[in-house]
Write a protein that holds these residues in place. Structure first.
Motif, mmCIF file in Angstrom:
data_model
loop_
_atom_site.group_PDB
_atom_site.id
_atom_site.type_symbol
_atom_site.label_atom_id
_atom_site.label_comp_id
_atom_site.label_asym_id
_atom_site.label_seq_id
_atom_site.Cartn_x
_atom_site.Cartn_y
_atom_site.Cartn_z
ATOM 1 N N ALA A 332 -41.204 3.689 -49.931
ATOM 2 C CA ALA A 332 -42.331 2.853 -49.507
ATOM 3 C C ALA A 332 -42.359 2.682 -47.990
ATOM 4 C CB ALA A 332 -42.249 1.496 -50.195
ATOM 5 N N ARG A 333 -41.192 2.830 -47.346
ATOM 6 C CA ARG A 333 -41.111 2.731 -45.891
ATOM 7 C C ARG A 333 -41.250 4.100 -45.223
ATOM 8 N NH1 ARG A 333 -38.421 -1.387 -48.138
ATOM 9 N NH2 ARG A 333 -38.089 -3.341 -46.977
ATOM 10 N N GLY A 334 -41.626 5.118 -46.018
ATOM 11 C CA GLY A 334 -41.834 6.447 -45.470
ATOM 12 C C GLY A 334 -40.574 7.247 -45.258
ATOM 13 N N ILE A 335 -39.479 6.861 -45.910
ATOM 14 C CA ILE A 335 -38.198 7.549 -45.757
ATOM 15 C C ILE A 335 -37.866 8.246 -47.069
ATOM 16 C CG2 ILE A 335 -35.717 7.253 -45.368
ATOM 17 C CD1 ILE A 335 -36.425 4.878 -43.562
ATOM 18 N N GLY A 336 -37.757 9.571 -47.035
ATOM 19 C CA GLY A 336 -37.438 10.329 -48.235
ATOM 20 C C GLY A 336 -35.949 10.290 -48.544
ATOM 21 N N VAL A 337 -35.616 10.113 -49.807
ATOM 22 C CA VAL A 337 -34.215 10.066 -50.245
ATOM 23 C C VAL A 337 -33.863 11.398 -50.901
ATOM 24 C CG1 VAL A 337 -32.545 8.927 -51.744
ATOM 25 C CG2 VAL A 337 -34.294 7.575 -50.563
ATOM 26 N N TRP A 338 -32.857 12.097 -50.380
ATOM 27 C CA TRP A 338 -32.453 13.379 -50.950
ATOM 28 C C TRP A 338 -31.113 13.310 -51.687
ATOM 29 C CZ3 TRP A 338 -27.849 15.132 -48.920
ATOM 30 C CH2 TRP A 338 -27.483 14.642 -47.660
ATOM 31 N N HIS A 339 -30.443 12.163 -51.559
ATOM 32 C CA HIS A 339 -29.158 12.004 -52.251
ATOM 33 C C HIS A 339 -28.942 10.537 -52.544
ATOM 34 C CE1 HIS A 339 -24.910 12.551 -53.247
ATOM 35 N NE2 HIS A 339 -24.624 11.553 -52.426
ATOM 36 N N LEU A 340 -28.536 10.238 -53.793
ATOM 37 C CA LEU A 340 -28.257 8.850 -54.167
ATOM 38 C C LEU A 340 -27.170 8.872 -55.233
ATOM 39 C CD1 LEU A 340 -29.222 5.899 -53.661
ATOM 40 C CD2 LEU A 340 -30.733 6.184 -55.637
#
Length: 366
Positions: A332-340
């Motif tokens: 939602a803040r425009g930051i893509g998550v590639w690992h969690l």
């Protein structure tokens, strides 16, 4: 010969003389979580335990080898007994097979008491010991045929059954070679076939991957998973190799110093150790200062730090209900998550925390 001990009634007195390692405690009624190896459609019935132990205890003089073990293993699941040598795993197995009488408590395997009806248990349980023994001068097929004869399998059914088993374990092309020419991995696969000759409802495997090369380990683990998935058998697997247990087991019991200190899925064990806190490993796209600011702004986040070994990753600590919100709020803040990844769910981390918490115990319980 130890591998022949459970193959028929002839070895009963020899079986009674066998002794080995040491066993445990708490109970867990949660359903097993699915792993890549598990059956995809059929759910395990939580009430249908085919291995059940309550207060199972074994003493050798002053040594308490197994301390009030409670255990349930269900059809179609792989249940791991995890602990170092001398922790109580093999002693537990011997009591469940009727090869050693408990000092206290009781067990039920495939509907029978191993102490009162050991032969009935043996007819329904396939067992592979940690050191598989075969007649080296005989071929793999001849060894399996001998096991089939000891178990009273109809001669008209034997050859078809052996062909299917040899195919399943990948030994059909070498079935008519002498076993003394087999590698360790091939012998272990033959041991699995041997345990399945009687088409058991319960399969017990004691350290099935010890001293096998990585390729052989992968093959054996796949075979073990297929026993539960395709045959619907309950598989009880004893091992001290954490990574391998995590790969194939639905649930795990952690043995320390003669006791089971915890049991359940890997996630449940991590939650039991983690209390109310949660640690996550996060990989996100963007400038480091922007990612850090975004992480710190999420409600429930208490600590944020750069991973010292990989600067692309962040370690985030916070409330246990934080996990499902992280990816969504960063996106939602425009930051893509590639690992969690949740830190602490790996079995080696879980085990070492339990081991450190409880102490190594007394190795004399072996």
């Amino acid at each position: 010969m130890r591998a022949k001990a459970i193959r028929g009634d002839r070895g009963e007195r020899a079986e009674r003389a066998q002794r080995a390692d040491g066993g445990g405690r708490p109970d867990d009624d949660g359903r097993p979580e699915r792993t890549p190896h598990q059956r995809s459609e059929r759910e395990v019935d939580a009430t249908a335990s085919v291995i059940r132990a309550r207060g199972l205890t074994k003493r050798y003089g002053d040594v308490l080898a197994v301390d009030h073990l409670n255990l349930d293993v269900r059809p179609g699941e792989v249940f791991g007994l995890l602990g170092p040598n001398g922790a109580g795993k093999t002693t537990t197995i011997l009591m469940l097979l009727g090869l050693s009488e408990p000092t206290d408590g009781h067990a039920e395997v495939a509907g029978f008491d191993p102490t009162r009806d050991p032969l009935e248990v043996k007819r329904r349980v396939g067992y592979m010991p940690d050191d598989v023994g075969f007649y080296g001068a005989l071929t793999g097929r001849q060894n399996l045929r001998y096991t089939a004869r000891l178990n009273g399998i109809d001669r008209r059914d034997v050859e078809g059954r052996l062909d299917a088993l040899l195919e399943q374990v990948g030994l059909r092309d070498v079935a008519d070679r002498a076993v003394e020419t087999y590698s360790r991995g091939m012998r272990q696969r033959l041991g699995l076939a041997d345990a399945l000759v009687k088409d058991p409802s319960v399969v017990v495997l004691d350290e099935p991957t010890t001293a096998i090369d990585p390729a052989g380990v992968a093959e054996v683990l796949d075979l073990i998973a297929s026993i539960a998935r395709d045959r619907g058998a309950a598989v009880l697997l004893s091992s001290h190799l954490l990574h391998q247990v995590q790969q194939v087991c639905d649930r795990v019991a952690v043995f320390v110093g003669g006791r089971v200190v915890a049991q359940g899925t890997m996630r449940r064990l991590a939650e039991q150790m983690g209390g109310e806190s949660l640690q996550m490993e996060v990989g996100a796209q963007g400038a480091p200062e922007e990612v850090e600011a975004a992480l710190r702004s999420i409600d429930g986040v208490r600590e944020v730090e750069r991973d010292p070994h990989d600067t692309r990753l962040w370690r985030v600590a916070g409330a246990r209900n934080l996990q499902p919100r992280l990816a969504g709020e960063l996106s939602a803040r425009g930051i893509g998550v590639w690992h969690l990844r949740r830190i602490g769910d790996d079995l080696d981390e879980i085990y070492m925390r339990y081991f450190a918490k409880e102490g190594p115990g007394d190795d004399s319980a072996a």
